[in-house]
Write an enzyme that holds these catalytic residues in place. Structure first.
Site, PDB file in Angstrom:
ATOM      1  N   HIS A  44      -3.242  -5.844   0.962  1.00 33.66           N
ATOM      2  CA  HIS A  44      -2.591  -6.069   2.259  1.00 33.66           C
ATOM      3  C   HIS A  44      -2.523  -7.555   2.610  1.00 33.66           C
ATOM      4  CE1 HIS A  44      -2.387  -1.894   3.906  1.00 33.66           C
ATOM      5  NE2 HIS A  44      -3.370  -1.685   3.041  1.00 33.66           N
ATOM      6  N   GLU A  72      -0.700  -8.955   4.819  1.00 32.78           N
ATOM      7  CA  GLU A  72      -0.525  -9.125   6.274  1.00 32.78           C
ATOM      8  C   GLU A  72      -1.853  -9.183   7.016  1.00 32.78           C
ATOM      9  OE1 GLU A  72      -0.926  -4.657   5.913  1.00 32.78           O
ATOM     10  OE2 GLU A  72      -0.170  -6.312   4.679  1.00 32.78           O
ATOM     11  N   CYS A 118       0.847  -1.191   0.000  1.00 30.86           N
ATOM     12  CA  CYS A 118       0.000   0.000   0.000  1.00 30.86           C
ATOM     13  C   CYS A 118       0.889   1.251   0.000  1.00 30.86           C
ATOM     14  CB  CYS A 118      -0.977  -0.052   1.177  1.00 30.86           C
ATOM     15  SG  CYS A 118      -2.393   1.055   1.010  1.00 30.86           S
TER      16      CYS A 118
END
EC number: 6.3.5.3
Length: 225
Positions: A197, A199, A89
Protein backbone atom coordinates in the site's frame (compact mmCIF):
# COMPACT_ATOMS: atom_id res chain seq x y z
CA UNK A 1 -2.47 21.20 -17.19
CA UNK A 2 -4.49 20.13 -14.13
CA UNK A 3 -4.17 16.54 -12.95
CA UNK A 4 -7.50 14.68 -13.06
CA UNK A 5 -7.96 11.31 -11.40
CA UNK A 6 -10.61 8.86 -10.26
CA UNK A 7 -10.73 6.46 -7.32
CA UNK A 8 -13.11 3.54 -7.83
CA UNK A 9 -15.16 2.34 -4.85
CA UNK A 10 -16.64 -1.16 -4.73
CA UNK A 11 -18.86 -2.58 -1.99
CA UNK A 12 -16.29 -3.63 0.61
CA UNK A 13 -13.53 -1.20 -0.42
CA UNK A 14 -11.90 0.23 2.70
CA UNK A 15 -8.84 2.07 1.39
CA UNK A 16 -10.60 4.33 -1.10
CA UNK A 17 -10.45 7.38 1.15
CA UNK A 18 -6.75 6.79 1.92
CA UNK A 19 -6.06 6.55 -1.81
CA UNK A 20 -8.01 9.71 -2.59
CA UNK A 21 -6.22 11.65 0.16
CA UNK A 22 -2.81 10.46 -1.07
CA UNK A 23 -3.59 11.55 -4.62
CA UNK A 24 -4.95 14.91 -3.45
CA UNK A 25 -1.92 15.61 -1.26
CA UNK A 26 0.80 14.45 -3.64
CA UNK A 27 -0.66 14.90 -7.13
CA UNK A 28 -3.16 17.69 -6.56
CA UNK A 29 -5.84 18.46 -9.12
CA UNK A 30 -9.32 16.96 -9.09
CA UNK A 31 -10.03 13.53 -7.59
CA UNK A 32 -13.36 12.03 -8.65
CA UNK A 33 -14.93 9.36 -6.44
CA UNK A 34 -16.55 6.81 -8.73
CA UNK A 35 -19.03 4.12 -7.63
CA UNK A 36 -18.82 0.56 -8.94
CA UNK A 37 -22.27 0.80 -10.52
CA UNK A 38 -21.37 3.75 -12.72
CA UNK A 39 -21.21 2.72 -16.35
CA UNK A 40 -19.06 5.66 -17.40
CA UNK A 41 -15.98 7.43 -16.08
CA UNK A 42 -15.51 11.20 -15.89
CA UNK A 43 -14.09 12.75 -19.04
CA UNK A 44 -10.43 13.64 -19.36
CA UNK A 45 -8.96 11.34 -16.71
CA UNK A 46 -5.19 11.11 -16.38
CA UNK A 47 -5.14 8.47 -13.65
CA UNK A 48 -7.45 5.78 -12.26
CA UNK A 49 -6.84 4.06 -8.92
CA UNK A 50 -8.43 0.83 -7.71
CA UNK A 51 -7.98 0.74 -3.92
CA UNK A 52 -7.58 -1.99 -1.36
CA UNK A 53 -10.30 -3.66 0.66
CA UNK A 54 -12.50 -6.73 0.38
CA UNK A 55 -14.77 -6.03 -2.58
CA UNK A 56 -17.99 -8.02 -2.37
CA UNK A 57 -16.58 -9.73 0.71
CA UNK A 58 -14.03 -11.61 -1.44
CA UNK A 59 -16.77 -14.07 -2.42
CA UNK A 60 -15.95 -16.51 -5.23
CA UNK A 61 -12.37 -15.17 -5.50
CA UNK A 62 -10.80 -11.93 -4.36
CA UNK A 63 -11.63 -9.32 -6.99
CA UNK A 64 -13.68 -11.69 -9.17
CA UNK A 65 -17.06 -10.02 -8.66
CA UNK A 66 -15.65 -6.48 -8.70
CA UNK A 67 -13.99 -7.20 -12.05
CA UNK A 68 -17.47 -7.69 -13.49
CA UNK A 69 -18.89 -4.43 -12.13
CA UNK A 70 -20.23 -1.97 -14.72
CA UNK A 71 -17.45 0.51 -14.02
CA UNK A 72 -14.74 -2.02 -14.83
CA UNK A 73 -15.81 -2.17 -18.45
CA UNK A 74 -15.06 1.55 -18.60
CA UNK A 75 -11.75 1.07 -16.74
CA UNK A 76 -10.66 -1.63 -19.20
CA UNK A 77 -11.51 0.62 -22.15
CA UNK A 78 -9.60 3.51 -20.55
CA UNK A 79 -6.54 1.32 -19.92
CA UNK A 80 -6.63 0.12 -23.52
CA UNK A 81 -6.62 3.78 -24.63
CA UNK A 82 -3.49 4.36 -22.54
CA UNK A 83 -4.93 5.93 -19.38
CA UNK A 84 -2.71 5.25 -16.36
CA UNK A 85 -4.22 2.73 -13.92
CA UNK A 86 -2.99 1.69 -10.48
CA UNK A 87 -4.44 -1.23 -8.55
CA UNK A 88 -3.37 -1.71 -4.93
CA UNK A 89 -4.04 -4.88 -2.92
CA UNK A 90 -7.66 -5.74 -3.77
CA UNK A 91 -7.24 -3.42 -6.74
CA UNK A 92 -4.39 -5.64 -8.00
CA UNK A 93 -6.65 -8.66 -7.62
CA UNK A 94 -9.37 -6.89 -9.62
CA UNK A 95 -6.92 -6.02 -12.41
CA UNK A 96 -5.83 -9.66 -12.79
CA UNK A 97 -9.45 -10.85 -12.77
CA UNK A 98 -10.30 -8.24 -15.42
CA UNK A 99 -7.47 -9.49 -17.64
CA UNK A 100 -5.48 -6.25 -17.51
CA UNK A 101 -2.54 -7.95 -15.79
CA UNK A 102 -1.16 -11.50 -16.04
CA UNK A 103 -1.25 -14.02 -13.23
CA UNK A 104 -3.48 -14.42 -10.21
CA UNK A 105 -3.44 -13.68 -6.48
CA UNK A 106 -3.94 -16.75 -4.30
CA UNK A 107 -4.29 -17.42 -0.58
CA UNK A 108 -1.10 -16.57 1.30
CA UNK A 109 1.29 -19.39 2.05
CA UNK A 110 0.61 -20.44 5.62
CA UNK A 111 -3.06 -19.40 5.23
CA UNK A 112 -2.50 -16.30 7.34
CA UNK A 113 -3.46 -12.67 6.99
CA UNK A 114 -0.23 -10.64 6.73
CA UNK A 115 -0.28 -7.08 8.08
CA UNK A 116 3.09 -5.38 8.54
CA UNK A 117 5.70 -3.17 6.94
CA UNK A 118 7.81 -5.00 4.38
CA UNK A 119 10.95 -4.21 2.41
CA UNK A 120 10.57 -3.97 -1.35
CA UNK A 121 13.23 -3.80 -4.03
CA UNK A 122 12.55 -1.51 -6.98
CA UNK A 123 13.20 -3.81 -9.93
CA UNK A 124 12.35 -1.44 -12.76
CA UNK A 125 12.63 2.33 -12.39
CA UNK A 126 11.96 3.03 -16.06
CA UNK A 127 8.17 3.01 -15.73
CA UNK A 128 5.79 5.92 -15.24
CA UNK A 129 5.13 4.65 -11.71
CA UNK A 130 8.71 4.08 -10.58
CA UNK A 131 10.81 6.78 -12.26
CA UNK A 132 11.23 8.56 -8.92
CA UNK A 133 13.11 5.63 -7.43
CA UNK A 134 16.57 4.24 -8.11
CA UNK A 135 16.90 0.79 -9.66
CA UNK A 136 17.64 -1.65 -6.86
CA UNK A 137 16.50 0.80 -4.18
CA UNK A 138 14.95 -0.76 -1.10
CA UNK A 139 11.82 0.90 0.23
CA UNK A 140 9.47 0.15 3.12
CA UNK A 141 5.76 -0.17 2.34
CA UNK A 142 3.03 -1.88 4.42
CA UNK A 143 1.04 -4.91 3.34
CA UNK A 144 -2.34 -6.06 4.65
CA UNK A 145 -3.77 -9.05 2.80
CA UNK A 146 -4.90 -12.64 2.98
CA UNK A 147 -4.78 -13.38 -0.74
CA UNK A 148 -1.56 -11.76 -1.92
CA UNK A 149 0.34 -14.82 -3.10
CA UNK A 150 1.16 -13.95 -6.74
CA UNK A 151 1.02 -16.91 -9.09
CA UNK A 152 1.71 -17.37 -12.79
CA UNK A 153 3.06 -20.27 -14.81
CA UNK A 154 6.78 -20.42 -15.51
CA UNK A 155 6.42 -19.23 -19.10
CA UNK A 156 4.50 -16.16 -17.99
CA UNK A 157 6.95 -15.44 -15.19
CA UNK A 158 9.90 -15.74 -17.58
CA UNK A 159 8.17 -13.43 -20.05
CA UNK A 160 7.32 -10.65 -17.60
CA UNK A 161 10.78 -10.87 -16.05
CA UNK A 162 12.40 -10.69 -19.47
CA UNK A 163 10.25 -7.72 -20.49
CA UNK A 164 11.09 -5.79 -17.33
CA UNK A 165 7.50 -5.86 -16.12
CA UNK A 166 8.27 -6.76 -12.51
CA UNK A 167 8.10 -3.34 -10.86
CA UNK A 168 8.61 -4.37 -7.24
CA UNK A 169 9.88 -7.50 -5.51
CA UNK A 170 9.71 -8.44 -1.85
CA UNK A 171 13.21 -8.31 -0.38
CA UNK A 172 12.32 -11.42 1.63
CA UNK A 173 9.58 -14.03 1.52
CA UNK A 174 6.27 -12.53 2.67
CA UNK A 175 3.33 -14.52 1.36
CA UNK A 176 4.64 -17.23 -0.97
CA UNK A 177 4.52 -15.09 -4.12
CA UNK A 178 6.30 -16.60 -7.11
CA UNK A 179 9.81 -15.17 -7.30
CA UNK A 180 8.82 -12.77 -4.50
CA UNK A 181 6.94 -10.60 -7.00
CA UNK A 182 5.09 -7.72 -5.33
CA UNK A 183 4.10 -5.56 -8.29
CA UNK A 184 3.58 -6.14 -12.02
CA UNK A 185 3.18 -3.88 -15.07
CA UNK A 186 1.18 -4.56 -18.20
CA UNK A 187 2.99 -4.80 -21.53
CA UNK A 188 2.28 -1.15 -22.37
CA UNK A 189 3.50 0.09 -18.98
CA UNK A 190 0.40 2.15 -18.15
CA UNK A 191 -1.13 -0.35 -15.69
CA UNK A 192 0.49 -1.35 -12.39
CA UNK A 193 -0.83 -3.79 -9.83
CA UNK A 194 0.87 -4.19 -6.46
CA UNK A 195 -0.09 -5.78 -3.15
CA UNK A 196 1.73 -3.31 -0.83
CA UNK A 197 0.00 0.00 0.00
CA UNK A 198 2.02 3.05 -1.16
CA UNK A 199 -0.84 5.38 -0.20
CA UNK A 200 -0.17 4.56 3.46
CA UNK A 201 3.42 5.78 3.24
CA UNK A 202 3.30 9.37 1.99
CA UNK A 203 4.08 11.27 5.21
CA UNK A 204 7.00 10.72 7.57
CA UNK A 205 4.73 11.61 10.49
CA UNK A 206 2.64 8.54 9.66
CA UNK A 207 5.56 6.14 9.76
CA UNK A 208 7.35 6.75 6.48
CA UNK A 209 7.15 8.37 3.07
CA UNK A 210 8.56 5.73 0.71
CA UNK A 211 5.26 5.51 -1.16
CA UNK A 212 5.25 9.19 -2.03
CA UNK A 213 7.67 8.83 -4.95
CA UNK A 214 5.24 6.56 -6.77
CA UNK A 215 2.56 9.25 -6.88
CA UNK A 216 5.15 11.93 -7.62
CA UNK A 217 6.43 9.84 -10.52
CA UNK A 218 2.94 9.54 -11.98
CA UNK A 219 2.08 13.23 -11.82
CA UNK A 220 5.51 14.25 -13.07
CA UNK A 221 5.30 11.84 -15.99
CA UNK A 222 1.77 12.82 -16.98
CA UNK A 223 1.64 16.54 -16.26
CA UNK A 224 5.08 18.01 -15.90
CA UNK A 225 6.87 16.18 -18.72
Amino acid sequence: MAFTSAVITFPGSNCDRDMAVAIEQVCGGTVHRVWHGDADLPEGLDFIALPGGFSYGDYLRSGAMAARSPVMQAVVRAAERGVTVLGVCNGFQVLTEAGLLPGALMRNAGIRFVCRDVKLTVENNQSLFTAGYDAGQQITIPVAHHDGNYFADDATLDRIEGEGRVAFRYAEEVNGSARNIAGVLNDRGNVLGMMPHPERMIEAAHGGSDGRALFESVVRGLVEA
